[in-house]
Design a protein around this motif. Structure first.
Motif, PDB file in Angstrom:
ATOM      1  N   ILE A 172     -27.524   2.994 -47.536  1.00  0.00           N
ATOM      2  CA  ILE A 172     -27.895   4.053 -48.464  1.00  0.00           C
ATOM      3  C   ILE A 172     -27.133   5.325 -48.120  1.00  0.00           C
ATOM      4  O   ILE A 172     -26.613   6.000 -48.991  1.00  0.00           O
ATOM      5  N   THR A 173     -27.019   5.624 -46.828  1.00  0.00           N
ATOM      6  CA  THR A 173     -26.280   6.803 -46.390  1.00  0.00           C
ATOM      7  C   THR A 173     -24.841   6.719 -46.874  1.00  0.00           C
ATOM      8  O   THR A 173     -24.286   7.692 -47.365  1.00  0.00           O
ATOM      9  N   SER A 174     -24.221   5.533 -46.759  1.00  0.00           N
ATOM     10  CA  SER A 174     -22.852   5.359 -47.210  1.00  0.00           C
ATOM     11  C   SER A 174     -22.738   5.548 -48.712  1.00  0.00           C
ATOM     12  O   SER A 174     -21.783   6.136 -49.196  1.00  0.00           O
ATOM     13  N   LEU A 175     -23.715   5.058 -49.451  1.00  0.00           N
ATOM     14  CA  LEU A 175     -23.676   5.168 -50.905  1.00  0.00           C
ATOM     15  C   LEU A 175     -23.689   6.613 -51.363  1.00  0.00           C
ATOM     16  O   LEU A 175     -23.013   6.980 -52.309  1.00  0.00           O
ATOM     17  N   VAL A 176     -24.451   7.434 -50.727  1.00  0.00           N
ATOM     18  CA  VAL A 176     -24.556   8.820 -51.168  1.00  0.00           C
ATOM     19  C   VAL A 176     -23.602   9.732 -50.417  1.00  0.00           C
ATOM     20  O   VAL A 176     -23.475  10.895 -50.759  1.00  0.00           O
ATOM     21  N   GLY A 177     -22.966   9.210 -49.384  1.00  0.00           N
ATOM     22  CA  GLY A 177     -21.978   9.987 -48.651  1.00  0.00           C
ATOM     23  C   GLY A 177     -22.561  10.999 -47.695  1.00  0.00           C
ATOM     24  O   GLY A 177     -21.863  11.868 -47.213  1.00  0.00           O
ATOM     25  N   VAL A 178     -23.866  10.886 -47.449  1.00  0.00           N
ATOM     26  CA  VAL A 178     -24.554  11.797 -46.547  1.00  0.00           C
ATOM     27  C   VAL A 178     -25.787  11.130 -45.987  1.00  0.00           C
ATOM     28  O   VAL A 178     -26.134  10.045 -46.373  1.00  0.00           O
ATOM     29  N   ALA A 179     -26.488  11.813 -45.102  1.00  0.00           N
ATOM     30  CA  ALA A 179     -27.774  11.316 -44.598  1.00  0.00           C
ATOM     31  C   ALA A 179     -28.771  12.444 -44.723  1.00  0.00           C
ATOM     32  O   ALA A 179     -28.482  13.405 -45.376  1.00  0.00           O
ATOM     33  N   PRO A 194     -34.824  19.417 -37.704  1.00  0.00           N
ATOM     34  CA  PRO A 194     -33.458  19.348 -37.169  1.00  0.00           C
ATOM     35  C   PRO A 194     -33.470  19.233 -35.645  1.00  0.00           C
ATOM     36  O   PRO A 194     -34.473  19.512 -34.989  1.00  0.00           O
ATOM     37  N   ALA A 195     -32.342  18.820 -35.113  1.00  0.00           N
ATOM     38  CA  ALA A 195     -32.192  18.750 -33.662  1.00  0.00           C
ATOM     39  C   ALA A 195     -32.392  20.140 -33.071  1.00  0.00           C
ATOM     40  O   ALA A 195     -31.923  21.134 -33.623  1.00  0.00           O
ATOM     41  N   SER A 196     -33.128  20.187 -31.953  1.00  0.00           N
ATOM     42  CA  SER A 196     -33.388  21.473 -31.327  1.00  0.00           C
ATOM     43  C   SER A 196     -33.865  21.263 -29.898  1.00  0.00           C
ATOM     44  O   SER A 196     -34.683  20.378 -29.644  1.00  0.00           O
ATOM     45  N   ALA A 233     -33.842  15.074 -30.666  1.00  0.00           N
ATOM     46  CA  ALA A 233     -33.076  14.506 -31.775  1.00  0.00           C
ATOM     47  C   ALA A 233     -33.670  14.932 -33.119  1.00  0.00           C
ATOM     48  O   ALA A 233     -34.857  15.227 -33.213  1.00  0.00           O
ATOM     49  N   PRO A 234     -32.848  14.941 -34.173  1.00  0.00           N
ATOM     50  CA  PRO A 234     -33.378  15.240 -35.503  1.00  0.00           C
ATOM     51  C   PRO A 234     -34.319  14.116 -35.943  1.00  0.00           C
ATOM     52  O   PRO A 234     -34.211  12.986 -35.461  1.00  0.00           O
ATOM     53  N   GLU A 290     -27.429  12.593 -34.282  1.00  0.00           N
ATOM     54  CA  GLU A 290     -26.970  13.969 -34.451  1.00  0.00           C
ATOM     55  C   GLU A 290     -25.731  14.011 -35.342  1.00  0.00           C
ATOM     56  O   GLU A 290     -25.555  14.936 -36.125  1.00  0.00           O
ATOM     57  N   LYS A 291     -24.889  12.983 -35.259  1.00  0.00           N
ATOM     58  CA  LYS A 291     -23.707  12.910 -36.121  1.00  0.00           C
ATOM     59  C   LYS A 291     -24.133  12.808 -37.581  1.00  0.00           C
ATOM     60  O   LYS A 291     -23.601  13.513 -38.440  1.00  0.00           O
ATOM     61  N   GLU A 292     -25.090  11.927 -37.881  1.00  0.00           N
ATOM     62  CA  GLU A 292     -25.582  11.812 -39.253  1.00  0.00           C
ATOM     63  C   GLU A 292     -26.161  13.137 -39.729  1.00  0.00           C
ATOM     64  O   GLU A 292     -25.923  13.555 -40.855  1.00  0.00           O
TER      65      GLU A 292
END
Length: 149
Positions: free
Chosen positions: A7-14, A44-46, A50-51, A112-114
Motif C-alpha cells: 500500500i505504501t508503494s502504491l501511494v508513494g508514501v507511508a 512521530p519519532a521523538s 520510533a514513530p 524512521e525511513k518510512e
C-alpha cells in the motif's frame, strides 16, 4: 512484500502525523454490523522512540465480529479504496468483548525511513468489518488525521 509496504508503494508514501479524528458508523437495527468509535493517532519519532500509528474501533453485530481490514492513505494520493479492494489489506487485531462486540486495534510498524517519506496533509483510514455470519460493513473514511512535520 507485506501488504503495508505494498500500500505504501502504491501511494508513494507511508503514514506520519498527529492526532485525529474519529467517526462512528452505527447501525439502525441491533442486528446490523457497525463500526463505532473509530480513532486514528500518529506519534512521530521523538526522544529515541520510533514513530507509531494506532487505529482503534469497536465492531458490533448480532453474530459477533470476525475481522476488521484496515488501510491508511493520504488524501493527496486520491487512492480512495473501494470495498472490493479492502480484501487484500492489513487486518487489525480484534479482541472479543462479548457475544456481539469486539475491540479492534491496528498498529503497523513504521520505520524512521518510512516516516521521513510520508506525505503531509490529511490522511484517511478505510475499514472493512466482517461479522461472524459473513455480513460486511465498509467504511471508506472511518477516521482521519493530519500529517505535519
Amino acid at each position: 512484500m507485506s501488504k503495508r509496504v505494498l500500500i505504501t508503494s502504491l501511494v508513494g508514501v507511508a503514514v506520519v502525523g498527529s492526532v485525529a479524528g474519529g467517526m462512528a458508523v452505527s447501525a439502525s437495527a441491533a442486528t446490523e454490523l457497525a463500526v463505532e468509535g473509530a480513532v486514528a493517532r500518529y506519534t512521530p519519532a521523538s526522544g529515541g522512540k520510533a514513530p507509531s500509528l494506532t487505529f482503534t474501533a469497536d465492531v458490533r453485530g448480532s453474530s459477533g465480529a470476525k475481522s476488521l481490514n484496515v488501510v491508511a492513505w493520504p488524501k493527496s494520493s486520491k487512492l480512495d479504496p473501494t470495498e472490493r479492494e479492502m480484501a487484500d489489506v492489513d487486518r487489525a487485531t480484534c479482541k472479543k468483548v462479548d457475544a456481539q462486540k469486539a475491540t479492534c486495534v491496528y498498529a503497523p510498524p513504521i520505520s524512521e525511513k518510512e516516516a521521513r517519506e510520508l506525505a503531509e496533509g490529511t490522511w484517511y483510514v478505510s475499514v472493512l468489518a466482517t461479522a461472524g455470519d459473513g455480513a460486511t460493513r465498509f467504511v471508506p473514511r472511518a477516521a482521519s488525521f493530519e500529517v505535519t512535520r
